[in-house]
Scaffold this motif. Structure first.
Motif, PDB file in Angstrom:
ATOM      1  N   ARG A   8       1.842   6.958  -3.913  1.00 17.29           N
ATOM      2  CA  ARG A   8       2.718   5.864  -3.462  1.00 17.29           C
ATOM      3  C   ARG A   8       2.883   5.963  -1.944  1.00 17.29           C
ATOM      4  NH1 ARG A   8       8.154   5.724  -6.676  1.00 17.29           N
ATOM      5  NH2 ARG A   8       8.285   3.763  -5.501  1.00 17.29           N
ATOM      6  N   PRO A   9       1.934   5.429  -1.192  1.00 18.09           N
ATOM      7  CA  PRO A   9       1.926   5.571   0.270  1.00 18.09           C
ATOM      8  C   PRO A   9       3.195   5.088   0.953  1.00 18.09           C
ATOM      9  CG  PRO A   9      -0.155   4.660  -0.501  1.00 18.09           C
ATOM     10  CD  PRO A   9       0.766   4.666  -1.677  1.00 18.09           C
ATOM     11  N   GLU A  10       3.893   4.149   0.323  1.00 17.79           N
ATOM     12  CA  GLU A  10       5.121   3.621   0.926  1.00 17.79           C
ATOM     13  C   GLU A  10       6.227   4.675   1.031  1.00 17.79           C
ATOM     14  OE1 GLU A  10       5.559   2.740  -3.533  1.00 17.79           O
ATOM     15  OE2 GLU A  10       3.953   2.835  -2.034  1.00 17.79           O
ATOM     16  N   LEU A  11       6.059   5.806   0.344  1.00 18.89           N
ATOM     17  CA  LEU A  11       7.037   6.895   0.404  1.00 18.89           C
ATOM     18  C   LEU A  11       6.763   7.860   1.560  1.00 18.89           C
ATOM     19  CD1 LEU A  11       7.391   7.763  -3.401  1.00 18.89           C
ATOM     20  CD2 LEU A  11       8.797   6.217  -2.018  1.00 18.89           C
ATOM     21  N   SER A  12       5.733   7.607   2.345  1.00 23.19           N
ATOM     22  CA  SER A  12       5.382   8.473   3.473  1.00 23.19           C
ATOM     23  C   SER A  12       6.515   8.511   4.495  1.00 23.19           C
ATOM     24  CB  SER A  12       4.098   7.970   4.140  1.00 23.19           C
ATOM     25  OG  SER A  12       3.016   7.990   3.232  1.00 23.19           O
ATOM     26  N   THR A  13       6.765   9.712   5.041  1.00 26.65           N
ATOM     27  CA  THR A  13       7.870   9.873   5.999  1.00 26.65           C
ATOM     28  C   THR A  13       7.479  10.649   7.248  1.00 26.65           C
ATOM     29  OG1 THR A  13       8.613  11.854   4.804  1.00 26.65           O
ATOM     30  CG2 THR A  13       9.655   9.760   4.197  1.00 26.65           C
ATOM     31  N   GLN A  22      -2.685   8.943  10.636  1.00 25.91           N
ATOM     32  CA  GLN A  22      -4.050   8.592  11.039  1.00 25.91           C
ATOM     33  C   GLN A  22      -4.319   7.177  10.535  1.00 25.91           C
ATOM     34  OE1 GLN A  22      -7.400  10.182   8.478  1.00 25.91           O
ATOM     35  NE2 GLN A  22      -5.894  11.800   8.078  1.00 25.91           N
ATOM     36  N   PRO A  23      -5.337   6.512  11.063  1.00 25.91           N
ATOM     37  CA  PRO A  23      -5.587   5.118  10.657  1.00 25.91           C
ATOM     38  C   PRO A  23      -5.798   4.980   9.151  1.00 25.91           C
ATOM     39  CG  PRO A  23      -6.849   5.667  12.613  1.00 25.91           C
ATOM     40  CD  PRO A  23      -6.256   6.951  12.132  1.00 25.91           C
ATOM     41  N   HIS A  24      -5.121   4.008   8.576  1.00 26.72           N
ATOM     42  CA  HIS A  24      -5.251   3.672   7.161  1.00 26.72           C
ATOM     43  C   HIS A  24      -5.657   2.206   7.022  1.00 26.72           C
ATOM     44  CE1 HIS A  24      -3.314   7.483   6.313  1.00 26.72           C
ATOM     45  NE2 HIS A  24      -3.429   7.267   5.016  1.00 26.72           N
ATOM     46  N   VAL A  25      -6.331   1.913   5.930  1.00 27.13           N
ATOM     47  CA  VAL A  25      -6.806   0.559   5.662  1.00 27.13           C
ATOM     48  C   VAL A  25      -6.207   0.058   4.350  1.00 27.13           C
ATOM     49  CG1 VAL A  25      -8.852  -0.772   4.998  1.00 27.13           C
ATOM     50  CG2 VAL A  25      -8.967   0.801   6.942  1.00 27.13           C
ATOM     51  N   VAL A  26      -5.724  -1.166   4.372  1.00 29.31           N
ATOM     52  CA  VAL A  26      -5.390  -1.890   3.152  1.00 29.31           C
ATOM     53  C   VAL A  26      -6.590  -2.798   2.857  1.00 29.31           C
ATOM     54  CG1 VAL A  26      -3.774  -3.446   2.006  1.00 29.31           C
ATOM     55  CG2 VAL A  26      -2.943  -1.832   3.743  1.00 29.31           C
ATOM     56  N   ILE A  86     -13.437  -5.567   0.837  1.00 34.31           N
ATOM     57  CA  ILE A  86     -13.212  -6.014   2.205  1.00 34.31           C
ATOM     58  C   ILE A  86     -11.895  -5.441   2.710  1.00 34.31           C
ATOM     59  CG2 ILE A  86     -11.942  -8.139   1.641  1.00 34.31           C
ATOM     60  CD1 ILE A  86     -13.568  -9.560   3.839  1.00 34.31           C
ATOM     61  N   GLU A  87     -11.854  -5.092   3.992  1.00 33.46           N
ATOM     62  CA  GLU A  87     -10.622  -4.620   4.609  1.00 33.46           C
ATOM     63  C   GLU A  87      -9.742  -5.813   4.972  1.00 33.46           C
ATOM     64  OE1 GLU A  87     -13.722  -4.046   5.697  1.00 33.46           O
ATOM     65  OE2 GLU A  87     -13.990  -1.984   6.423  1.00 33.46           O
ATOM     66  N   ILE A  88      -8.420  -5.639   4.809  1.00 34.63           N
ATOM     67  CA  ILE A  88      -7.474  -6.691   5.205  1.00 34.63           C
ATOM     68  C   ILE A  88      -6.713  -6.278   6.453  1.00 34.63           C
ATOM     69  CG2 ILE A  88      -5.515  -8.103   4.495  1.00 34.63           C
ATOM     70  CD1 ILE A  88      -6.085  -7.434   1.652  1.00 34.63           C
ATOM     71  N   VAL A  89      -6.201  -5.062   6.445  1.00 32.88           N
ATOM     72  CA  VAL A  89      -5.330  -4.572   7.516  1.00 32.88           C
ATOM     73  C   VAL A  89      -5.739  -3.149   7.854  1.00 32.88           C
ATOM     74  CG1 VAL A  89      -2.965  -3.854   8.055  1.00 32.88           C
ATOM     75  CG2 VAL A  89      -3.347  -6.032   6.916  1.00 32.88           C
ATOM     76  N   GLU A  90      -5.770  -2.832   9.158  1.00 30.73           N
ATOM     77  CA  GLU A  90      -5.960  -1.440   9.582  1.00 30.73           C
ATOM     78  C   GLU A  90      -4.752  -1.048  10.429  1.00 30.73           C
ATOM     79  OE1 GLU A  90      -8.659   1.178  12.620  1.00 30.73           O
ATOM     80  OE2 GLU A  90      -9.708  -0.374  11.447  1.00 30.73           O
ATOM     81  N   VAL A  91      -3.997  -0.070   9.939  1.00 28.81           N
ATOM     82  CA  VAL A  91      -2.740   0.329  10.567  1.00 28.81           C
ATOM     83  C   VAL A  91      -2.806   1.786  11.012  1.00 28.81           C
ATOM     84  CG1 VAL A  91      -1.334  -1.350   9.317  1.00 28.81           C
ATOM     85  CG2 VAL A  91      -1.790   0.884   8.292  1.00 28.81           C
ATOM     86  N   PRO A  92      -1.890   2.225  11.898  1.00 24.07           N
ATOM     87  CA  PRO A  92      -1.974   3.574  12.454  1.00 24.07           C
ATOM     88  C   PRO A  92      -1.391   4.680  11.576  1.00 24.07           C
ATOM     89  CG  PRO A  92      -0.226   2.363  13.535  1.00 24.07           C
ATOM     90  CD  PRO A  92      -0.919   1.389  12.632  1.00 24.07           C
ATOM     91  N   ASN A  93      -0.730   4.333  10.463  1.00 22.14           N
ATOM     92  CA  ASN A  93      -0.187   5.397   9.613  1.00 22.14           C
ATOM     93  C   ASN A  93      -0.129   4.944   8.158  1.00 22.14           C
ATOM     94  OD1 ASN A  93       2.480   4.148   9.017  1.00 22.14           O
ATOM     95  ND2 ASN A  93       2.854   4.485  11.204  1.00 22.14           N
ATOM     96  N   ARG A  94       0.120   5.897   7.282  1.00 19.15           N
ATOM     97  CA  ARG A  94       0.093   5.635   5.845  1.00 19.15           C
ATOM     98  C   ARG A  94       1.282   4.790   5.380  1.00 19.15           C
ATOM     99  NH1 ARG A  94      -3.085   7.752   1.956  1.00 19.15           N
ATOM    100  NH2 ARG A  94      -2.332   7.789  -0.216  1.00 19.15           N
TER     101      ARG A  94
END
Length: 265
Positions: free
Chosen positions: A79-84, A103-107, A138-146
């Motif tokens: 559950r990546p949304e629990l990352s702190t 680190q960069p993560h992709v949705v 296909i990638e939708i979003v590339e963000v800097p953290n989980r």
């Protein structure tokens, strides 16, 4: 010829078709070369991927004690949304959590049994798609953290699935989808914190798996109960070995089992 070792998920090489390797401590096997060959898989014992002890595997290749203690099995993994870590807040091991989460993560969208949304580290593209048996992604979003990837996935799950039907995936009952259109359709649901990371221009990635024959009615092999199985390998998709009699074996789902693998010549 016989090999023995502890199961971990098969390593892969993004070629056409995908190349699969079963890696043991002192050896490895190119599984593509075993297509149309008869192999025997035998359960030998357990070996926790963390402590190495012969204890029943609980989840993800770990014994029960390790699963509830080590950072590699914490809730934020699933559950990546629990990352702190981005808040400098520790769950089980802040140093490890920073290394993985910051680190960069992709949705992404992947089509294996139907279109689903998922999250992975950028470094795991396209490995993650291969492991899920997706024939297009296909990638939708590339963000800097989980964390940002996690909240984006949660928001999109209200509008697209997040699970793979493994039977449908293995039977290859999949319909080609226009993932670019899906990406554009879902854009408006991306949380404000992640909107600036939306990927405007990219195309689908297509994947081909080494399968001679897909199973009509896949039945999962429980190696712990049966202890031994013999069959002709007719395909590999996701992390599954597919056999001529419709038996399928989830290698990743059996991590932590020590097996003997015999190849008929």
């Amino acid at each position: 010829m016989t090999y023995q070792g502890v199961l971990t998920k098969m390593e892969t090489e993004f070629t056409s078709p995908i190349q699969y390797y079963l890696v043991f401590e002192n050896d490895f096997i190119n599984m593509n070369q075993l297509l149309d060959k008869t192999i025997t898989i035998q359960f030998v014992k357990y070996q926790c991927l963390n402590c190495g002890l012969d204890k029943p595997i609980y989840r993800q290749g770990f014994c029960r004690n390790c699963f509830f203690e080590i950072p590699q099995a914490a809730d934020w993994i699933m559950r990546p949304e629990l990352s702190t870590a981005h808040l400098d807040k520790e769950d089980r091991d802040l140093e490890y959590e920073k290394k993985v989460q910051l680190q960069p993560h992709v949705v992404y969208l992947a089509n294996s049994s139907s279109v689903k949304v998922g999250v992975t580290r950028k470094s795991q593209i396209p490995t993650r798609w291969i492991d899920q048996g997706a024939h297009e992604a296909i990638e939708i979003v590339e963000v800097p953290n989980r964390y940002l990837a996690g909240i984006t996935e949660v928001a999109l799950k209200d509008h697209v699935g997040d699970k793979t039907n493994w039977r449908t995936m293995l039977k290859n009952e999949v319909v080609d989808e226009n993932l670019v259109e899906w990406r554009e359709r879902l854009k408006k649901y991306i949380p404000d914190e992640a909107k600036d990371y939306f990927i405007e221009t990219n195309t689908e990635t297509n994947l081909e798996f080494p399968v001679v024959k897909y199973p009509e009615t896949p039945k999962s092999l429980n190696l712990i109960k049966s202890h031994s199985y013999t069959g002709k390998l007719t395909g590999i998709k996701g992390q599954y070995l597919i056999f001529e009699d419709n038996t399928v074996f989830n290698v990743r789902g059996n991590e932590g089992l020590v097996v003997a693998l015999a190849i008929a010549v």
